[in-house]
Design a protein around this motif. Structure first.
Motif, PDB file in Angstrom:
ATOM      1  N   TYR A   1      -5.359 -22.500   3.025  1.00 22.57           N
ATOM      2  CA  TYR A   1      -5.518 -23.647   3.671  1.00 22.57           C
ATOM      3  C   TYR A   1      -6.008 -23.513   5.116  1.00 22.57           C
ATOM      4  O   TYR A   1      -5.979 -22.646   5.829  1.00 22.57           O
ATOM      5  N   TYR A   2      -7.239 -24.084   5.200  1.00 24.04           N
ATOM      6  CA  TYR A   2      -8.080 -23.754   6.500  1.00 24.04           C
ATOM      7  C   TYR A   2      -8.177 -24.911   7.555  1.00 24.04           C
ATOM      8  O   TYR A   2      -8.538 -26.079   6.834  1.00 24.04           O
ATOM      9  N   VAL A   3      -7.697 -24.664   8.560  1.00 18.83           N
ATOM     10  CA  VAL A   3      -7.481 -25.801   9.512  1.00 18.83           C
ATOM     11  C   VAL A   3      -8.141 -25.416  10.916  1.00 18.83           C
ATOM     12  O   VAL A   3      -7.500 -24.763  11.967  1.00 18.83           O
ATOM     13  N   PRO A   4      -9.510 -25.857  10.982  1.00 17.28           N
ATOM     14  CA  PRO A   4     -10.283 -25.445  12.304  1.00 17.28           C
ATOM     15  C   PRO A   4      -9.786 -26.777  13.155  1.00 17.28           C
ATOM     16  O   PRO A   4      -9.258 -27.679  12.761  1.00 17.28           O
ATOM     17  N   ILE A   5     -10.018 -26.343  14.418  1.00 16.76           N
ATOM     18  CA  ILE A   5      -9.632 -27.299  15.444  1.00 16.76           C
ATOM     19  C   ILE A   5     -10.489 -28.486  15.387  1.00 16.76           C
ATOM     20  O   ILE A   5      -9.752 -29.876  15.838  1.00 16.76           O
TER      21      ILE A   5
ATOM     22  N   PRO B   1       0.369 -23.799  -0.100  1.00 17.09           N
ATOM     23  CA  PRO B   1      -0.493 -22.724  -0.252  1.00 17.09           C
ATOM     24  C   PRO B   1      -0.159 -21.227  -0.251  1.00 17.09           C
ATOM     25  O   PRO B   1       1.185 -20.866   0.283  1.00 17.09           O
ATOM     26  N   ALA B   2      -0.992 -20.358  -0.604  1.00  8.99           N
ATOM     27  CA  ALA B   2      -0.373 -18.798  -0.304  1.00  8.99           C
ATOM     28  C   ALA B   2      -0.613 -18.483   1.237  1.00  8.99           C
ATOM     29  O   ALA B   2       0.062 -17.594   1.455  1.00  8.99           O
ATOM     30  N   ALA B   3      -1.466 -18.952   1.667  1.00  8.60           N
ATOM     31  CA  ALA B   3      -1.521 -18.652   3.349  1.00  8.60           C
ATOM     32  C   ALA B   3      -2.224 -19.908   4.059  1.00  8.60           C
ATOM     33  O   ALA B   3      -2.930 -20.814   3.362  1.00  8.60           O
ATOM     34  N   VAL B   4      -2.123 -19.725   5.276  1.00  8.15           N
ATOM     35  CA  VAL B   4      -2.915 -20.818   6.162  1.00  8.15           C
ATOM     36  C   VAL B   4      -3.708 -20.058   7.057  1.00  8.15           C
ATOM     37  O   VAL B   4      -3.475 -19.171   8.000  1.00  8.15           O
ATOM     38  N   VAL B   5      -4.957 -20.513   7.401  1.00  4.95           N
ATOM     39  CA  VAL B   5      -5.835 -19.951   8.341  1.00  4.95           C
ATOM     40  C   VAL B   5      -6.079 -21.209   9.359  1.00  4.95           C
ATOM     41  O   VAL B   5      -6.574 -22.085   8.891  1.00  4.95           O
ATOM     42  N   THR B   6      -5.765 -20.977  10.797  1.00  2.00           N
ATOM     43  CA  THR B   6      -6.108 -21.732  11.877  1.00  2.00           C
ATOM     44  C   THR B   6      -7.392 -21.252  12.447  1.00  2.00           C
ATOM     45  O   THR B   6      -7.467 -20.085  12.450  1.00  2.00           O
ATOM     46  N   ASP B   7      -8.199 -22.043  13.120  1.00  3.40           N
ATOM     47  CA  ASP B   7      -9.198 -21.490  13.591  1.00  3.40           C
ATOM     48  C   ASP B   7      -9.674 -22.223  15.037  1.00  3.40           C
ATOM     49  O   ASP B   7      -9.790 -23.392  15.182  1.00  3.40           O
ATOM     50  N   TYR B   8      -9.481 -21.249  16.027  1.00  7.04           N
ATOM     51  CA  TYR B   8      -9.672 -21.540  17.707  1.00  7.04           C
ATOM     52  C   TYR B   8      -8.694 -22.795  17.792  1.00  7.04           C
ATOM     53  O   TYR B   8      -8.854 -23.574  18.725  1.00  7.04           O
ATOM     54  N   ILE B   9      -7.317 -22.538  17.732  1.00  6.58           N
ATOM     55  CA  ILE B   9      -6.265 -23.371  17.827  1.00  6.58           C
ATOM     56  C   ILE B   9      -5.382 -22.187  18.326  1.00  6.58           C
ATOM     57  O   ILE B   9      -4.479 -21.565  17.801  1.00  6.58           O
ATOM     58  N   PRO B  10      -5.471 -22.418  19.848  1.00 10.12           N
ATOM     59  CA  PRO B  10      -4.229 -21.562  20.292  1.00 10.12           C
ATOM     60  C   PRO B  10      -2.841 -21.911  19.942  1.00 10.12           C
ATOM     61  O   PRO B  10      -2.392 -22.896  19.707  1.00 10.12           O
TER      62      PRO B  10
ATOM     63  N   VAL C   1      -4.019 -16.812  12.652  1.00 10.64           N
ATOM     64  CA  VAL C   1      -4.409 -17.715  13.657  1.00 10.64           C
ATOM     65  C   VAL C   1      -5.887 -17.015  14.257  1.00 10.64           C
ATOM     66  O   VAL C   1      -5.975 -16.296  15.099  1.00 10.64           O
ATOM     67  N   ALA C   2      -7.077 -17.484  13.598  1.00  6.58           N
ATOM     68  CA  ALA C   2      -8.445 -17.099  13.902  1.00  6.58           C
ATOM     69  C   ALA C   2      -8.569 -17.470  15.381  1.00  6.58           C
ATOM     70  O   ALA C   2      -8.442 -18.838  15.607  1.00  6.58           O
ATOM     71  N   GLY C   3      -9.245 -16.765  16.077  1.00  7.08           N
ATOM     72  CA  GLY C   3     -10.082 -17.271  17.200  1.00  7.08           C
ATOM     73  C   GLY C   3      -9.030 -17.625  18.443  1.00  7.08           C
ATOM     74  O   GLY C   3      -9.243 -18.419  19.268  1.00  7.08           O
ATOM     75  N   ALA C   4      -7.925 -16.778  18.526  1.00  9.41           N
ATOM     76  CA  ALA C   4      -6.736 -17.096  19.466  1.00  9.41           C
ATOM     77  C   ALA C   4      -5.968 -15.933  19.632  1.00  9.41           C
ATOM     78  O   ALA C   4      -5.876 -14.959  18.665  1.00  9.41           O
ATOM     79  N   ALA C   5      -5.772 -15.535  20.943  1.00  8.61           N
ATOM     80  CA  ALA C   5      -4.955 -14.279  21.255  1.00  8.61           C
ATOM     81  C   ALA C   5      -3.485 -14.660  20.813  1.00  8.61           C
ATOM     82  O   ALA C   5      -2.856 -15.714  20.840  1.00  8.61           O
ATOM     83  N   ALA C   6      -2.774 -13.599  20.559  1.00 10.77           N
ATOM     84  CA  ALA C   6      -1.321 -13.553  20.077  1.00 10.77           C
ATOM     85  C   ALA C   6      -0.571 -13.973  21.681  1.00 10.77           C
ATOM     86  O   ALA C   6      -0.977 -13.111  22.523  1.00 10.77           O
TER      87      ALA C   6
END
Length: 397
Positions: free
Chosen positions: A87-91, A140-149, A169-174
């Motif tokens: 599952y891909y969730v961009p901002i 889903p097997a995994a979720v990817v978010t993008d540019y969502i802190p 969590v892509a595009g965001a620092a831990a």
């Protein structure tokens, strides 16, 4: 350097070394191209300064397409992953580079038989939370978010984790104290963003031969954009001690105020000869402000982002001297590699090599400025090179 805002201590330059694959850019809006000739001349006169010479060398390095792809990681087995769904969730799905990410992420995951489902976060916590709840229901097997802190929707992300679904969590620092793992990992954008901030600063120092008076529009939308803005200011201070810097803070929520802010800054300080909008999202508003001030023909611009509309303006707008950008298709493949490693039970790497590039008057004529070329990533180098490298690691061709 004189400043009208607090400028952080200099940070050592980072150019074309191993950097994070996350995206430290603000939302990249489509921008209308500005008219004007494609030729320009240097703003400097007389003997070249050491600062200008160093900046020109650094910019020329960043302006080259990548050649041989560096090592991208270690091989791992993806045979058991076919048929799974991510599952891909961009901002905000329809903004800037996110459609490019979606297309290339679908392609990359499809090489190992993994399907991608996309849900539009619509640029707000409510829309993002709704998408993440849909993901939980879809299992889903995994979720990817993008540019969502993480800090933007912590409760929603934690609900996904508690359901047993790994989250990248892509595009965001831990958050501080959070360690990268096979079930919860981050694509830290800072170092990738720093490469771009160095690049646009070098463009200004090179063009002015180290004698620029600069207005920096520093973006405050998130912690990562604030860190990138601080990097831009710090690099200018380090690379150009003789330059003058004025820093003004901007944000997406106050975009309507940017034209008046730019116009006011230029009327207040007529010595300003360069404007650096931190991201090309702010390029149209900056141009409007320049026109309102009556200085549209006197001020030069450098920015980052590298959407098609912005890159086209390097050719058509003689005041836009450089756009520095990451390679969105390549970023999508690094995201695919990260989530596939998580599905295989591995902790993904914190960083991938950078394939950033600066687009200038010197190289813009070599580019195919079409949507097809933008989607393929050809502006940055041969896409097949990194695709072959990644599929080799995944054990597929």
């Amino acid at each position: 350097m004189n400043t009208t805002a607090n400028t952080p201590a200099p940070i050592p330059s980072v150019r074309r070394r191993l950097v994070g694959a996350g995206l430290a850019t603000a939302l990249l809006a489509a921008l209308a191209a500005c008219g004007g000739g494609a030729t320009t001349t240097s703003a400097s006169a007389g003997p070249e300064t050491k600062e200008g010479t160093a900046a020109r060398a650094a910019l020329a390095d960043l302006a080259r397409p990548f050649g041989e792809v560096p090592t991208l990681g270690t091989p791992f087995d993806t045979a058991a992953l076919a048929g799974k769904t991510v599952y891909y969730v961009p901002i905000a799905l329809k903004v800037g580079h996110f459609p490019l990410i979606t297309k290339n992420l679908t392609d990359a995951l499809g090489r190992v038989g993994v399907k991608l489902y996309t849900c539009d976060g619509q640029g707000n916590p409510s829309g993002i939370s709704s998408c993440l709840d849909q993901a939980i229901a879809s299992k889903p097997a995994a979720v990817v978010t993008d540019y969502i802190p993480y800090e933007m929707v912590p409760t929603a992300i934690d609900r996904v984790r508690k359901s047993g679904v790994p989250v990248f969590v892509a595009g965001a620092a831990a958050p501080e104290g959070t360690e990268q793992s096979a079930t919860f990992a981050f694509g830290d954008p800072d170092r990738q963003g720093f490469v771009l901030m160095d690049g646009i600063g070098d463009a200004v120092v090179a063009d002015s031969d180290g004698k620029a008076s600069v207005l920096l529009l520093s973006v405050t939308d998130s912690a990562s954009t604030r860190r990138a803005g601080a990097r831009a200011a710090a690099h200018l201070k380090e690379a150009c001690p003789g330059c003058r810097l004025v820093v003004k803070e901007v944000s997406l929520s106050r975009m309507k105020d940017v034209p008046s802010l730019v116009s006011s800054a230029l009327l207040t300080d007529p010595s300003i000869g360069y404007v650096i909008p931190q991201y090309d999202t702010y390029l149209a508003a900056t141009t409007t402000g320049l026109q309102s001030s009556g200085k549209a023909r006197d001020v030069r611009i450098a920015t980052s982002g590298a959407t098609l509309a912005a890159v086209q303006q390097v050719k058509t707008n003689d005041r836009l001297i450089a756009v520095a950008g990451v390679n969105p298709p390549y970023l999508a493949w690094t995201m695919a590699d990260s989530v596939l490693r998580m599905l295989a039970g591995q902790r993904p790497p914190a960083e991938y090599p950078s394939l950033a590039r600066a687009f200038t008057k010197d190289n813009i004529g070599t580019l195919d400025l079409t949507p097809e070329a933008e989607v393929s990533g050809r502006w940055f180098g041969e896409p097949g090179a990194y695709q072959k490298a990644f599929t080799g690691l995944w054990g597929v061709r």
